[in-house]
Design an enzyme around this catalytic site. Structure first.
Site, PDB file in Angstrom:
ATOM      1  N   HIS A   1      25.273 -20.062 -23.471  1.00  0.00           N
ATOM      2  CA  HIS A   1      26.410 -19.064 -23.663  1.00  0.00           C
ATOM      3  C   HIS A   1      27.632 -19.643 -23.185  1.00  0.00           C
ATOM      4  CE1 HIS A   1      23.631 -15.843 -23.354  1.00  0.00           C
ATOM      5  NE2 HIS A   1      23.805 -15.570 -24.716  1.00  0.00           N
TER       6      HIS A   1
ATOM      7  N   LYS B   1      16.236  -3.704 -27.735  1.00  0.00           N
ATOM      8  CA  LYS B   1      15.558  -4.322 -26.591  1.00  0.00           C
ATOM      9  C   LYS B   1      15.962  -3.520 -25.549  1.00  0.00           C
ATOM     10  CE  LYS B   1      16.817  -8.935 -28.042  1.00  0.00           C
ATOM     11  NZ  LYS B   1      17.769 -10.051 -28.265  1.00  0.00           N
TER      12      LYS B   1
ATOM     13  N   ARG C   1      21.116 -22.815 -32.462  1.00  0.00           N
ATOM     14  CA  ARG C   1      20.307 -23.616 -31.704  1.00  0.00           C
ATOM     15  C   ARG C   1      19.341 -24.274 -32.472  1.00  0.00           C
ATOM     16  NH1 ARG C   1      18.946 -18.693 -27.970  1.00  0.00           N
ATOM     17  NH2 ARG C   1      18.636 -17.814 -30.073  1.00  0.00           N
TER      18      ARG C   1
ATOM     19  N   SER D   1      18.423 -15.867 -23.511  1.00  0.00           N
ATOM     20  CA  SER D   1      18.092 -15.257 -22.340  1.00  0.00           C
ATOM     21  C   SER D   1      16.576 -14.506 -22.152  1.00  0.00           C
ATOM     22  CB  SER D   1      19.248 -13.894 -22.379  1.00  0.00           C
ATOM     23  OG  SER D   1      20.580 -14.256 -22.602  1.00  0.00           O
TER      24      SER D   1
HETATM   25  O1  PNS Z   1      22.562 -11.327 -28.041  1.00  0.00           O
HETATM   26  P1  PNS Z   1      22.377 -11.086 -29.562  1.00  0.00           P
HETATM   27  O2  PNS Z   1      21.007 -10.724 -29.840  1.00  0.00           O
HETATM   28  O3  PNS Z   1      22.232 -12.666 -30.131  1.00  0.00           O
HETATM   29  O4  PNS Z   1      23.543 -10.565 -30.412  1.00  0.00           O
HETATM   30  C1  PNS Z   1      23.279  -9.720 -31.347  1.00  0.00           C
HETATM   31  C2  PNS Z   1      24.484  -8.939 -32.095  1.00  0.00           C
HETATM   32  C3  PNS Z   1      24.987  -8.209 -30.625  1.00  0.00           C
HETATM   33  C4  PNS Z   1      25.602  -9.965 -32.464  1.00  0.00           C
HETATM   34  C5  PNS Z   1      24.194  -8.079 -33.269  1.00  0.00           C
HETATM   35  O5  PNS Z   1      23.092  -7.256 -32.991  1.00  0.00           O
HETATM   36  C6  PNS Z   1      25.272  -7.312 -33.595  1.00  0.00           C
HETATM   37  O6  PNS Z   1      26.177  -7.593 -34.356  1.00  0.00           O
HETATM   38  N1  PNS Z   1      25.246  -6.013 -33.084  1.00  0.00           N
HETATM   39  C7  PNS Z   1      26.402  -4.964 -33.506  1.00  0.00           C
HETATM   40  C8  PNS Z   1      25.989  -3.874 -34.447  1.00  0.00           C
HETATM   41  C9  PNS Z   1      26.112  -4.427 -35.804  1.00  0.00           C
HETATM   42  O7  PNS Z   1      27.327  -5.041 -36.253  1.00  0.00           O
HETATM   43  N2  PNS Z   1      25.179  -4.756 -36.634  1.00  0.00           N
HETATM   44  C10 PNS Z   1      25.088  -5.276 -37.861  1.00  0.00           C
HETATM   45  C11 PNS Z   1      25.095  -6.656 -37.940  1.00  0.00           C
HETATM   46  S1  PNS Z   1      25.294  -7.584 -39.607  1.00  0.00           S
END
Ligand code: PNS
Length: 166
Positions: free
Chosen positions: A22, A46, A95, A133
């Protein structure tokens, strides 16, 4: 001459906890944009090791060198948070190939939700392409060495969390 419009980017994630991967992406993105907001949210699917306040504090502790980076939490849709913050770009780290499908779907959905925000993928340094993570937590819980993948103070916090749970 028109007024200069600051280019703001959001780097979203659950950051449970922040890793060197990150931090690598933060470094790259902060040099490309005027302002980088790290958007921390809860992943409802999660169970997290650290609560959102702990995660924010951990990130703040490792980004002090970057003047144009700040850390904020958000709930709900990422695209709404991006609009609220006037961000034009969502940064995601890419990645290995297996990231692609999930990331592609999210980028397309976010584009459908707003045409004004684009997703920009950045690749981390090669030594971090295989870490996440979740993998770091799993290895740490089982007693493996993760010291090359997280900063020293984050490593200490992970160890403390694991021994508190035992
Ligand atoms: O840490 P991560 O799991 O890689 O992050 C995922 C994240 C937080 C970017 C994604 O789950 C997200 O955007 N969550 C907010 C809710 C949302 O907008 N969902 C629709 C995504 S198209």
């Amino acid at each position: 001459m028109g007024e200069y419009i600051m280019k703001i980017a959001i780097y979203p994630g659950s950051f449970d906890p922040i890793t060197n991967g990150h931090i690598d992406i933060i470094k790259r993105a902060s040099s490309l944009f005027d302002k980088l907001i790290i958007g921390v949210t809860d992943d409802n699917n999660k169970e997290s090791m650290f609560d959102i306040h702990e995660r924010v504090a951990m990130i703040e502790g490792v980004v002090t060198d970057y003047d144009n980076v700040n850390v904020q939490t958000f709930n709900g849709l990422l695209i709404d948070f991006a609009k609220l913050k006037s961000a034009v770009v969502i940064i995601r780290g890419l990645r290995v190939l297996s990231d692609f499908e999930y990331e592609f779907k999210m980028a397309m959905m976010n584009r459908r939700l707003s045409q004004k925000v684009d997703t920009l993928f950045l690749m981390p340094s090669i030594q971090y392409v295989h870490i996440s993570s979740s993998l770091i937590k799993e290895v740490a819980i089982l007693g493996g060495d993760i010291s090359t993948y997280v900063p020293r103070n984050i490593l200490d916090k992970i160890k403390r969390k694991i021994s508190a749970k035992k």
